[in-house]
Design a protein around this motif. Structure first.
Motif, PDB file in Angstrom:
ATOM      1  N   LYS A 219       7.886   7.037  -1.374  1.00  0.00           N
ATOM      2  CA  LYS A 219       8.884   8.003  -0.895  1.00  0.00           C
ATOM      3  C   LYS A 219      10.310   7.508  -1.045  1.00  0.00           C
ATOM      4  O   LYS A 219      10.569   6.301  -0.972  1.00  0.00           O
ATOM      5  N   PHE A 220      11.213   8.474  -1.204  1.00  0.00           N
ATOM      6  CA  PHE A 220      12.636   8.174  -1.062  1.00  0.00           C
ATOM      7  C   PHE A 220      13.040   8.395   0.387  1.00  0.00           C
ATOM      8  O   PHE A 220      12.587   9.350   1.012  1.00  0.00           O
ATOM      9  N   LEU A 221      13.906   7.492   0.876  1.00  0.00           N
ATOM     10  CA  LEU A 221      14.506   7.702   2.197  1.00  0.00           C
ATOM     11  C   LEU A 221      16.015   7.794   1.991  1.00  0.00           C
ATOM     12  O   LEU A 221      16.631   6.859   1.480  1.00  0.00           O
ATOM     13  N   ILE A 222      16.581   8.939   2.349  1.00  0.00           N
ATOM     14  CA  ILE A 222      18.039   9.088   2.243  1.00  0.00           C
ATOM     15  C   ILE A 222      18.676   8.293   3.391  1.00  0.00           C
ATOM     16  O   ILE A 222      18.360   8.514   4.558  1.00  0.00           O
ATOM     17  N   THR A 223      19.541   7.358   3.035  1.00  0.00           N
ATOM     18  CA  THR A 223      20.180   6.532   4.050  1.00  0.00           C
ATOM     19  C   THR A 223      21.688   6.778   4.033  1.00  0.00           C
ATOM     20  O   THR A 223      22.228   7.273   3.052  1.00  0.00           O
ATOM     21  N   ARG A 224      22.329   6.385   5.112  1.00  0.00           N
ATOM     22  CA  ARG A 224      23.757   6.638   5.292  1.00  0.00           C
ATOM     23  C   ARG A 224      24.096   8.082   4.946  1.00  0.00           C
ATOM     24  O   ARG A 224      25.032   8.374   4.204  1.00  0.00           O
ATOM     25  N   ASP A 225      23.260   8.958   5.496  1.00  0.00           N
ATOM     26  CA  ASP A 225      23.411  10.390   5.306  1.00  0.00           C
ATOM     27  C   ASP A 225      24.640  10.881   6.070  1.00  0.00           C
ATOM     28  O   ASP A 225      24.837  10.527   7.229  1.00  0.00           O
ATOM     29  N   GLU A 226      25.476  11.675   5.387  1.00  0.00           N
ATOM     30  CA  GLU A 226      26.676  12.215   6.033  1.00  0.00           C
ATOM     31  C   GLU A 226      26.633  13.734   5.975  1.00  0.00           C
ATOM     32  O   GLU A 226      27.049  14.324   4.969  1.00  0.00           O
TER      33      GLU A 226
ATOM     34  N   MET B 277      18.263  15.996  -4.985  1.00  0.00           N
ATOM     35  CA  MET B 277      17.075  15.127  -4.942  1.00  0.00           C
ATOM     36  C   MET B 277      15.878  15.870  -4.351  1.00  0.00           C
ATOM     37  O   MET B 277      14.758  15.763  -4.829  1.00  0.00           O
ATOM     38  N   ARG B 278      16.136  16.637  -3.313  1.00  0.00           N
ATOM     39  CA  ARG B 278      15.033  17.378  -2.680  1.00  0.00           C
ATOM     40  C   ARG B 278      14.487  18.452  -3.608  1.00  0.00           C
ATOM     41  O   ARG B 278      13.276  18.669  -3.684  1.00  0.00           O
TER      42      ARG B 278
ATOM     43  N   GLN C 101      11.066  17.269  -4.156  1.00  0.00           N
ATOM     44  CA  GLN C 101      10.415  17.874  -2.985  1.00  0.00           C
ATOM     45  C   GLN C 101       9.942  16.853  -1.962  1.00  0.00           C
ATOM     46  O   GLN C 101      10.748  16.071  -1.478  1.00  0.00           O
ATOM     47  N   ASP C 102       8.644  16.842  -1.643  1.00  0.00           N
ATOM     48  CA  ASP C 102       8.264  16.005  -0.503  1.00  0.00           C
ATOM     49  C   ASP C 102       8.164  14.520  -0.839  1.00  0.00           C
ATOM     50  O   ASP C 102       7.754  13.719  -0.021  1.00  0.00           O
ATOM     51  N   ARG C 103       8.555  14.148  -2.051  1.00  0.00           N
ATOM     52  CA  ARG C 103       8.699  12.715  -2.305  1.00  0.00           C
ATOM     53  C   ARG C 103       9.940  12.167  -1.590  1.00  0.00           C
ATOM     54  O   ARG C 103      10.078  10.972  -1.397  1.00  0.00           O
ATOM     55  N   VAL C 104      10.831  13.069  -1.189  1.00  0.00           N
ATOM     56  CA  VAL C 104      11.986  12.660  -0.391  1.00  0.00           C
ATOM     57  C   VAL C 104      11.617  12.896   1.079  1.00  0.00           C
ATOM     58  O   VAL C 104      11.231  14.003   1.451  1.00  0.00           O
ATOM     59  N   MET C 105      11.709  11.859   1.896  1.00  0.00           N
ATOM     60  CA  MET C 105      11.359  12.018   3.305  1.00  0.00           C
ATOM     61  C   MET C 105      12.226  13.081   3.961  1.00  0.00           C
ATOM     62  O   MET C 105      13.392  13.229   3.624  1.00  0.00           O
TER      63      MET C 105
ATOM     64  N   THR D  97       0.835  -1.205   0.000  1.00  0.00           N
ATOM     65  CA  THR D  97       0.000   0.000   0.000  1.00  0.00           C
ATOM     66  C   THR D  97       0.872   1.258   0.000  1.00  0.00           C
ATOM     67  O   THR D  97       0.383   2.342  -0.265  1.00  0.00           O
ATOM     68  N   SER D  98       2.150   1.105   0.338  1.00  0.00           N
ATOM     69  CA  SER D  98       3.096   2.223   0.256  1.00  0.00           C
ATOM     70  C   SER D  98       4.487   1.685  -0.040  1.00  0.00           C
ATOM     71  O   SER D  98       4.796   0.540   0.310  1.00  0.00           O
ATOM     72  N   LEU D  99       5.294   2.513  -0.668  1.00  0.00           N
ATOM     73  CA  LEU D  99       6.656   2.099  -1.016  1.00  0.00           C
ATOM     74  C   LEU D  99       7.665   3.087  -0.457  1.00  0.00           C
ATOM     75  O   LEU D  99       7.425   4.294  -0.437  1.00  0.00           O
ATOM     76  N   ILE D 100       8.798   2.538  -0.020  1.00  0.00           N
ATOM     77  CA  ILE D 100       9.933   3.383   0.344  1.00  0.00           C
ATOM     78  C   ILE D 100      11.136   2.906  -0.456  1.00  0.00           C
ATOM     79  O   ILE D 100      11.441   1.711  -0.482  1.00  0.00           O
ATOM     80  N   VAL D 101      11.780   3.827  -1.137  1.00  0.00           N
ATOM     81  CA  VAL D 101      13.006   3.509  -1.865  1.00  0.00           C
ATOM     82  C   VAL D 101      14.175   4.104  -1.085  1.00  0.00           C
ATOM     83  O   VAL D 101      14.396   5.309  -1.121  1.00  0.00           O
ATOM     84  N   PRO D 102      14.900   3.254  -0.324  1.00  0.00           N
ATOM     85  CA  PRO D 102      16.067   3.776   0.386  1.00  0.00           C
ATOM     86  C   PRO D 102      17.167   4.103  -0.619  1.00  0.00           C
ATOM     87  O   PRO D 102      17.359   3.377  -1.592  1.00  0.00           O
TER      88      PRO D 102
END
Ligand SMILES: Nc1ncnc2c1ncn2[C@@H]1O[C@H](COP(=O)(O)OP(=O)(O)O)[C@@H](O)[C@H]1O
Ligand SMILES: [Mg+2]
Length: 394
Positions: free
Chosen positions: A307-314, A327-328, A332-336, A264-269
């Protein structure tokens, strides 16, 4: 001792099998005994303040309900301090919920008319933190009073091992494969197992799950389309959970697509590096094409959130911050808003097959632990808000 006899054969099939056998034996003998002496995962206890925080009450309130006898004292009291097991926190939720004037305050899971949340984490880039993000979300939701079903769609079984089951070494029970295979599938309830983590059940995986890829190529047909298999299995147990979290393999095969059709929802890390961003662009191009194909075959895809989830953010790494901003700006708000920080606290924890929620704070550099945990909490809170939004609560 590690055996050092040379490998005799040059035949690739035998060579691979031989390496695998030795590696498995060595893992059994050396790594497991070093990392998990009795090989059974257990969950730490939670100090009073942390428990109160998870319940959304003050320490004073907890002392009051204990002295009134509403909530039994936790079993573990050291030096006058209370420590709660996750099960004791769950039990406290049940009691407090009954006397609460605000319904759902302590058990915030879904109510009548609110649909089961099925969230898939997917990206075909290996190492984009799919499994790490899935386990952290599972722990976040369970600790906050939601009934979680974790589904491991990766034949490599990382999520399965993080849930305390070693898929290749000691586990030969049913897996999610048995619930979705074409020939005499097992009831989903037989596949799902409880875990050491209260609130989390698991539909496990092991290498055998990759059979679904081969079988789907042969057996999927208009009467039994592969993309309905996961959704149909879930429909059998849907009343028992608030949220399903599906980890995906690092490829866009039948398993990932069947997950997408059930979700029902997707997250793309996404790790903010140039290679990862371009590989994700290709992934989404291909995913879009496949979504079109299965829609034509009758799948009804509809996502509350994608949504996109930015991971291993530095935060101090300029190129990665530039990519994140890019990406933002583009999406825009498609990126968490929240990101999962890159942290040695997380990589150290995952070495031991743990999430940051399982680590004892005093066993780490506190500032490192706090930053990592705050970042994972922020990711959890944002997904929780999206869940409530999908339930029409906000
Ligand atoms: N936020 C993070 N900080 C530090 N290391 C991380 C973080 N997220 C993931 N990792 C490390 O990256 C590796 C790959 O992550 P994983 O979740 O297994 O990726 P995937 O499932 O997408 O292949 C793991 O070994 C994990 O320890
Ligand atoms: Mg993985």
């Amino acid at each position: 001792m590690i055996s050092v006899t040379p490998i005799e054969t040059e035949k690739p099939s035998e060579l691979a099998r031989d390496i695998s056998e030795r590696l498995n034996a060595a893992i059994r003998e050396h790594l497991l005994s070093a990392f998990a002496p009795n090989n059974i995962k257990t969950l730490r206890s939670f100090p009073a303040l942390e428990a109160a925080d998870l319940l959304g009450v003050s320490g004073q309130f907890m002392r009051k309900v204990h002295s009134e006898g509403t909530i039994p004292e936790p079993k573990e009291i050291r030096n006058g301090r209370r420590y709660y097991s996750a099960q004791e926190i769950w039990d406290a939720r049940q009691v407090l919920e009954q006397s609460s004037r605000t319904k759902g305050r302590y058990l915030p899971g879904r109510r009548e008319g609110e649909k089961l949340q099925i969230w898939q984490l997917m990206n075909f880039k290996g190492g984009s933190s799919k499994s790490t993000s899935t386990i952290h979300l599972a722990h976040y939701f369970a600790l906050h009073g939601y009934r979680v079903l974790a589904i491991d769609l990766d034949p490599q079984g990382s999520l399965t091992s993080m849930c305390g089951i070693n898929p290749e070494i000691e586990f030969d029970g049913l897996t999610i494969y048995d619930a979705i295979r074409y020939d005499t599938p097992a009831p989903m309830a037989d596949v799902i197992m409880p875990t050491y983590f209260p609130g989390i059940s698991l539909a496990p995986s092991r290498l055998l799950l990759s059979e679904f890829e081969t079988e789907s190529a042969v057996h999927s047909n208009p009467d039994q389309p592969f993309f309905l298999r996961i959704g149909e299995a879930l429909a059998q147990v849907e009343d028992q959970y608030d949220i399903v979290l599906m980890d995906s393999p690092p490829q866009l095969g039948f398993l990932t697509i069947a997950g997408m059709a059930a979700a029902t929802s997707l997250i793309v890390p996404l790790t903010p590096s140039m290679l990862d961003v371009s590989s994700t662009a290709q992934f989404l191009e291909l995913a879009g094409a496949y979504m079109g194909v299965i829609e034509e075959a009758g799948a009804q895809l509809q996502y509350d959130h994608f949504k996109f989830l930015i991971t291993r953010d530095e935060p101090t790494d300029v190129p990665s911050q530039q990519l994140t901003s890019f990406m933002r700006a583009l999406f825009q708000d498609r990126v968490m808003t929240a990101t999962a920080l890159k942290s040695t606290a997380i990589s150290d924890a995952t070495m031991l097959k743990q999430s940051i929620y399982e680590v004892v704070r005093s066993e780490m550099t506190r500032s490192t632990y706090d930053r990592a945990k705050e970042s994972m909490d922020a990711v959890g809170r944002e997904v929780e808000a999206m869940v409530h939004d999908a339930w029409g609560r906000n």
